[in-house]
Design a protein around this motif. Sequence first.
Motif, PDB file in Angstrom:
ATOM      1  N   UNK A 138      -1.193 111.493  51.529  1.00  0.00           N
ATOM      2  CA  UNK A 138      -2.638 111.473  51.775  1.00  0.00           C
ATOM      3  C   UNK A 138      -3.420 111.634  50.467  1.00  0.00           C
ATOM      4  N   UNK A 139      -2.955 112.508  49.585  1.00  0.00           N
ATOM      5  CA  UNK A 139      -3.623 112.687  48.289  1.00  0.00           C
ATOM      6  C   UNK A 139      -3.520 111.417  47.447  1.00  0.00           C
ATOM      7  N   UNK A 140      -2.364 110.784  47.437  1.00  0.00           N
ATOM      8  CA  UNK A 140      -2.161 109.581  46.621  1.00  0.00           C
ATOM      9  C   UNK A 140      -3.011 108.411  47.105  1.00  0.00           C
ATOM     10  N   UNK A 141      -3.315 108.377  48.385  1.00  0.00           N
ATOM     11  CA  UNK A 141      -4.058 107.259  48.966  1.00  0.00           C
ATOM     12  C   UNK A 141      -5.492 107.626  49.363  1.00  0.00           C
ATOM     13  N   UNK A 142      -5.972 108.758  48.895  1.00  0.00           N
ATOM     14  CA  UNK A 142      -7.288 109.260  49.308  1.00  0.00           C
ATOM     15  C   UNK A 142      -8.422 108.299  48.999  1.00  0.00           C
ATOM     16  N   UNK A 143      -8.326 107.544  47.925  1.00  0.00           N
ATOM     17  CA  UNK A 143      -9.416 106.647  47.533  1.00  0.00           C
ATOM     18  C   UNK A 143      -9.085 105.181  47.786  1.00  0.00           C
ATOM     19  N   UNK A 144      -8.142 104.915  48.646  1.00  0.00           N
ATOM     20  CA  UNK A 144      -7.684 103.539  48.877  1.00  0.00           C
ATOM     21  C   UNK A 144      -8.804 102.623  49.368  1.00  0.00           C
ATOM     22  N   UNK A 145      -9.724 103.151  50.119  1.00  0.00           N
ATOM     23  CA  UNK A 145     -10.797 102.300  50.671  1.00  0.00           C
ATOM     24  C   UNK A 145     -11.955 102.093  49.712  1.00  0.00           C
ATOM     25  N   UNK A 146     -11.936 102.787  48.590  1.00  0.00           N
ATOM     26  CA  UNK A 146     -13.042 102.670  47.628  1.00  0.00           C
ATOM     27  C   UNK A 146     -13.141 101.269  47.042  1.00  0.00           C
ATOM     28  N   UNK A 147     -12.046 100.546  46.985  1.00  0.00           N
ATOM     29  CA  UNK A 147     -12.031  99.199  46.400  1.00  0.00           C
ATOM     30  C   UNK A 147     -11.627  98.150  47.429  1.00  0.00           C
ATOM     31  N   UNK A 148     -12.039  98.337  48.668  1.00  0.00           N
ATOM     32  CA  UNK A 148     -11.570  97.456  49.745  1.00  0.00           C
ATOM     33  C   UNK A 148     -11.927  95.988  49.531  1.00  0.00           C
ATOM     34  N   UNK A 149     -12.910  95.694  48.688  1.00  0.00           N
ATOM     35  CA  UNK A 149     -13.297  94.301  48.462  1.00  0.00           C
ATOM     36  C   UNK A 149     -12.237  93.507  47.689  1.00  0.00           C
ATOM     37  N   UNK A 150     -11.276  94.186  47.082  1.00  0.00           N
ATOM     38  CA  UNK A 150     -10.239  93.460  46.340  1.00  0.00           C
ATOM     39  C   UNK A 150      -9.009  93.157  47.186  1.00  0.00           C
ATOM     40  N   UNK A 151      -9.004  93.620  48.433  1.00  0.00           N
ATOM     41  CA  UNK A 151      -7.856  93.409  49.321  1.00  0.00           C
ATOM     42  C   UNK A 151      -8.177  92.394  50.411  1.00  0.00           C
ATOM     43  N   UNK A 152      -7.184  91.604  50.802  1.00  0.00           N
ATOM     44  CA  UNK A 152      -7.353  90.698  51.945  1.00  0.00           C
ATOM     45  C   UNK A 152      -7.266  91.448  53.261  1.00  0.00           C
ATOM     46  N   UNK A 153      -6.525  92.530  53.264  1.00  0.00           N
ATOM     47  CA  UNK A 153      -6.350  93.320  54.471  1.00  0.00           C
ATOM     48  C   UNK A 153      -5.439  94.496  54.188  1.00  0.00           C
TER      49      UNK A 153
ATOM     50  N   UNK B 129      -4.235  96.034  39.347  1.00  0.00           N
ATOM     51  CA  UNK B 129      -3.170  96.563  38.491  1.00  0.00           C
ATOM     52  C   UNK B 129      -3.620  97.855  37.827  1.00  0.00           C
ATOM     53  N   UNK B 130      -4.849  97.895  37.358  1.00  0.00           N
ATOM     54  CA  UNK B 130      -5.374  99.093  36.719  1.00  0.00           C
ATOM     55  C   UNK B 130      -5.404 100.278  37.684  1.00  0.00           C
ATOM     56  N   UNK B 131      -5.814 100.039  38.904  1.00  0.00           N
ATOM     57  CA  UNK B 131      -5.826 101.102  39.915  1.00  0.00           C
ATOM     58  C   UNK B 131      -4.416 101.642  40.100  1.00  0.00           C
ATOM     59  N   UNK B 132      -3.465 100.738  40.266  1.00  0.00           N
ATOM     60  CA  UNK B 132      -2.084 101.155  40.508  1.00  0.00           C
ATOM     61  C   UNK B 132      -1.477 101.884  39.314  1.00  0.00           C
ATOM     62  N   UNK B 133      -1.815 101.461  38.111  1.00  0.00           N
ATOM     63  CA  UNK B 133      -1.257 102.095  36.913  1.00  0.00           C
ATOM     64  C   UNK B 133      -1.847 103.473  36.640  1.00  0.00           C
ATOM     65  N   UNK B 134      -3.067 103.702  37.067  1.00  0.00           N
ATOM     66  CA  UNK B 134      -3.763 104.920  36.672  1.00  0.00           C
ATOM     67  C   UNK B 134      -3.971 105.956  37.768  1.00  0.00           C
ATOM     68  N   UNK B 135      -3.559 105.672  38.984  1.00  0.00           N
ATOM     69  CA  UNK B 135      -3.753 106.684  40.025  1.00  0.00           C
ATOM     70  C   UNK B 135      -2.570 107.648  40.045  1.00  0.00           C
ATOM     71  N   UNK B 136      -2.849 108.865  40.472  1.00  0.00           N
ATOM     72  CA  UNK B 136      -1.799 109.853  40.643  1.00  0.00           C
ATOM     73  C   UNK B 136      -1.074 109.557  41.952  1.00  0.00           C
ATOM     74  N   UNK B 137       0.217 109.260  41.860  1.00  0.00           N
ATOM     75  CA  UNK B 137       0.997 108.968  43.065  1.00  0.00           C
ATOM     76  C   UNK B 137       1.759 110.183  43.560  1.00  0.00           C
TER      77      UNK B 137
END
Length: 90
Positions: free
Chosen positions: A63-78, A8-16
Amino acid sequence: MGHNYVFINIRENRDTYLDTVPGFQSFNLLQGASNDEFTLFASYSVWDSRQAFEGWTQSETFRKAHANARANKEIYLGAPNFEGLKAACN
């Protein structure tokens, strides 16, 4: 389930950058049921048209909004599962 706050914190604070995208209307992060393995989250966005949404997914803004999506991959199931819906009636 301990990752809920992180997600939730990632989603609330990233630039979309969504407010700059033609055709974008609104966005909500919906939280669903939880079990011992995961909590279901759904990103719900409203667009003027399917073409506007698809244009965004192919843009530099996306691409800019999702640039760091893999940085927290351990919190996702897939990977996310896209489900496009349209209004059946108004």
